[in-house]
Design a protein around this motif. Structure first.
Motif, PDB file in Angstrom:
ATOM      1  N   ILE A  71       0.677  -1.188   0.027  1.00 16.46           N
ATOM      2  CA  ILE A  71      -0.180  -0.126  -0.216  1.00 16.46           C
ATOM      3  C   ILE A  71       1.391   1.103  -0.188  1.00 16.46           C
ATOM      4  O   ILE A  71       0.607   2.265  -0.643  1.00 16.46           O
ATOM      5  N   VAL A  72       2.030   1.711   1.139  1.00 19.31           N
ATOM      6  CA  VAL A  72       2.766   2.073   0.846  1.00 19.31           C
ATOM      7  C   VAL A  72       4.192   2.215   0.383  1.00 19.31           C
ATOM      8  O   VAL A  72       4.079   0.313   0.537  1.00 19.31           O
ATOM      9  N   ASN A  73       4.896   2.527  -0.403  1.00 21.52           N
ATOM     10  CA  ASN A  73       6.200   2.289  -0.285  1.00 21.52           C
ATOM     11  C   ASN A  73       7.151   3.517   0.021  1.00 21.52           C
ATOM     12  O   ASN A  73       7.718   4.663  -0.400  1.00 21.52           O
ATOM     13  N   ILE A  74       7.748   3.313   1.444  1.00 21.28           N
ATOM     14  CA  ILE A  74       9.296   4.296   2.048  1.00 21.28           C
ATOM     15  C   ILE A  74      10.281   3.638   1.754  1.00 21.28           C
ATOM     16  O   ILE A  74      10.760   2.839   2.370  1.00 21.28           O
ATOM     17  N   ASN A  75      10.868   4.805   1.082  1.00 18.69           N
ATOM     18  CA  ASN A  75      12.413   4.582   0.132  1.00 18.69           C
ATOM     19  C   ASN A  75      13.330   5.561   1.889  1.00 18.69           C
ATOM     20  O   ASN A  75      12.624   6.833   1.587  1.00 18.69           O
ATOM     21  N   THR A  76      14.436   5.488   1.790  1.00 20.45           N
ATOM     22  CA  THR A  76      15.167   6.421   2.282  1.00 20.45           C
ATOM     23  C   THR A  76      16.383   6.737   1.787  1.00 20.45           C
ATOM     24  O   THR A  76      17.164   5.657   1.139  1.00 20.45           O
ATOM     25  N   VAL A  77      16.993   7.871   2.243  1.00 14.91           N
ATOM     26  CA  VAL A  77      18.348   8.228   0.763  1.00 14.91           C
ATOM     27  C   VAL A  77      19.365   8.784   1.460  1.00 14.91           C
ATOM     28  O   VAL A  77      19.126  10.342   2.190  1.00 14.91           O
ATOM     29  N   ASP A  78      20.519   8.130   1.758  1.00 15.10           N
ATOM     30  CA  ASP A  78      21.563   8.973   2.232  1.00 15.10           C
ATOM     31  C   ASP A  78      21.938   9.779   1.567  1.00 15.10           C
ATOM     32  O   ASP A  78      22.727   9.435   0.533  1.00 15.10           O
TER      33      ASP A  78
END
Length: 238
Positions: free
Chosen positions: A31-38
């Motif tokens: 349902i959600v796609n949470i991605n972190t970027v350094d």
């Protein structure tokens, strides 16, 4: 199609919290796609520095424009959403803003640190949000509750819309009191109306309690309410 959220941060590990509970389940369901970027991955400095001393002097360090801008540009290749900066100049975050942002299909969050960001990076930011008039150690601390409040209103994250529409602030009032079993606890009983099975009386009781609590504890919210004829009648009876 999953709602896509990218978070630009110096501390990606802080967002592991979204792998648990309701948001974690929403991620598993797609349902959600949470991605972190350094952000450090985009600095041109050989020592991976992302900050420097402020021109004109002063305490602390300032996040440099280059790694911020380059990380935004890279994420924009796959995410066309608004770039939202968690900073002190922004409008104070509230439930109305959360509702609006929950309708977006793509969002990008930028977490600031140190004494702030180079002013030249602001041209790449679409919106700035503040949690309130107090200081945090970094934008990550503000970003977590903002994303959580947005995600829980995305269709399918909670079992029913009533899970959030009855909550505090959603309709401008604080939530009514809640009770669960046992019926008696330390000599205090659950209000009789709640175990009566009379749904209309329960609805009216809950509405009255919400109005009363809001009036007593958050007069600023109460004064903004557009009271219905039923609301006025309930308050008059009280």
């Amino acid at each position: 199609m999953a709602v896509k959220i990218d978070i630009l941060t110096l501390f990606p590990e802080m967002f592991d919290i979204f792998n648990y509970s309701i948001i974690g389940k929403a991620k598993e369901k797609g349902i959600v796609n949470i991605n972190t970027v350094d952000i450090r991955d985009y600095t041109l400095d050989k020592h991976k520095k992302v900050d420097d001393y402020p021109y004109g002097g002063g305490a602390g360090m300032v996040m440099a424009a280059q790694p911020i801008v380059d990380s935004i540009k890279k994420v924009k290749e796959s995410n066309k959403g608004k770039v939202i900066f968690l900073g002190p100049r922004g409008n104070k975050f509230n439930q109305e803003t959360a509702k609006k942002l929950s309708k977006e299909k793509e969002l990008i969050f930028l977490c600031g640190h140190y004494e702030g960001i180079d002013e030249r990076a602001y041209k790449y930011i679409d919106m700035e949000i503040s949690l309130g008039d107090f200081v945090l150690t970094g934008g990550e601390m503000a970003c977590i509750p903002v994303i959580d409040s947005i995600c829980r209103m995305i269709d399918g994250v909670l079992k029913t819309s009533e899970s959030y529409t009855d909550e505090s602030f959603y309709n401008g009032v604080l939530e009514y009191p809640q009770y669960t079993r046992p019926e008696y606890f330390q000599g205090e009983r659950v209000p009789e109306v709640l175990i009566s099975g009379h749904h209309e009386n329960i609805r009216k009781w809950r509405r009255l309690q919400s109005l009363k609590i809001t009036r007593d504890r958050r007069i600023d919210l109460f004064q903004k309410l557009n009271l219905s004829d039923e609301d006025k009648k309930l308050l008059k009876e009280l």
